[in-house]
Design a protein around this motif. Structure first.
Motif, mmCIF file in Angstrom:
data_model
loop_
_atom_site.group_PDB
_atom_site.id
_atom_site.type_symbol
_atom_site.label_atom_id
_atom_site.label_comp_id
_atom_site.label_asym_id
_atom_site.label_seq_id
_atom_site.Cartn_x
_atom_site.Cartn_y
_atom_site.Cartn_z
ATOM 1 N N LYS A 24 0.024 -1.302 -17.327
ATOM 2 C CA LYS A 24 0.031 -2.752 -17.219
ATOM 3 C C LYS A 24 1.443 -3.284 -17.000
ATOM 4 O O LYS A 24 1.608 -4.348 -16.439
ATOM 5 N N ALA A 25 2.461 -2.550 -17.462
ATOM 6 C CA ALA A 25 3.830 -3.025 -17.384
ATOM 7 C C ALA A 25 4.370 -3.013 -15.954
ATOM 8 O O ALA A 25 5.322 -3.696 -15.660
ATOM 9 N N VAL A 26 3.772 -2.233 -15.066
ATOM 10 C CA VAL A 26 4.241 -2.141 -13.689
ATOM 11 C C VAL A 26 3.760 -3.353 -12.901
ATOM 12 O O VAL A 26 2.580 -3.665 -12.891
ATOM 13 N N THR A 27 4.685 -4.020 -12.266
ATOM 14 C CA THR A 27 4.340 -5.109 -11.365
ATOM 15 C C THR A 27 4.371 -4.544 -9.957
ATOM 16 O O THR A 27 5.424 -4.115 -9.486
ATOM 17 N N CYS A 28 3.220 -4.518 -9.310
ATOM 18 C CA CYS A 28 3.144 -3.969 -7.962
ATOM 19 C C CYS A 28 3.793 -4.943 -6.982
ATOM 20 O O CYS A 28 3.305 -6.054 -6.795
ATOM 21 N N SER A 29 4.874 -4.499 -6.418
ATOM 22 C CA SER A 29 5.603 -5.313 -5.456
ATOM 23 C C SER A 29 6.223 -4.385 -4.417
ATOM 24 O O SER A 29 7.194 -3.676 -4.719
ATOM 25 N N GLN A 32 9.916 -3.838 -3.953
ATOM 26 C CA GLN A 32 10.669 -2.975 -4.855
ATOM 27 C C GLN A 32 11.074 -1.666 -4.166
ATOM 28 O O GLN A 32 11.992 -0.988 -4.612
ATOM 29 N N GLU A 56 8.642 4.261 -10.293
ATOM 30 C CA GLU A 56 8.178 3.044 -10.950
ATOM 31 C C GLU A 56 6.931 2.479 -10.268
ATOM 32 O O GLU A 56 6.010 2.024 -10.928
ATOM 33 N N GLN A 57 6.901 2.537 -8.954
ATOM 34 C CA GLN A 57 5.805 1.951 -8.185
ATOM 35 C C GLN A 57 4.664 2.933 -7.917
ATOM 36 O O GLN A 57 3.684 2.573 -7.279
ATOM 37 N N CYS A 60 1.105 1.964 -7.985
ATOM 38 C CA CYS A 60 0.735 0.958 -6.988
ATOM 39 C C CYS A 60 0.498 1.548 -5.599
ATOM 40 O O CYS A 60 0.006 0.852 -4.709
#
Length: 93
Positions: A24-29, A32, A56-57, A60
């Motif tokens: 949940k902590a990963v923001t898919c962008s 990045q 990190e990604q 995603c």
């Protein structure tokens, strides 16, 4: 024996909860991954920043592969090579 089974079950639940929180902590962008553009488009090795962003990604990547606008950049031989060089196996979605 029952106490140890309960302890094992509790430990498994805690591990699964921790894993869910990390996901949940990963923001898919996709932006990045901008530090990886030069490594993907040329034969230069990926930078440490690029590798850390790929790791990190990683959760995603399947989402990016499903997006027709991103797939053509993410699903290339060079992108796969960069991910492999960074020690991040390409996902099987």
């Amino acid at each position: 024996m029952k106490a140890s089974n309960a302890a094992i079950c509790t430990l498994l639940v805690l591990i699964l909860m921790a894993e869910a929180q990390v996901s949940k902590a990963v923001t898919c962008s996709p932006t990045q991954l901008s530090s990886c553009v030069s490594a993907i488009t040329s034969k230069t090795p990926p930078s440490k920043l690029c590798c850390s962003k790929i790791k990190e990604q990683k959760p995603c990547l399947c989402q990016y592969l499903k997006n027709p606008n991103l797939r053509k950049f993410v699903n290339t031989p060079n992108a796969r090579k960069v991910a492999s060089t960074c020690g991040t196996p390409f996902p099987k979605c």
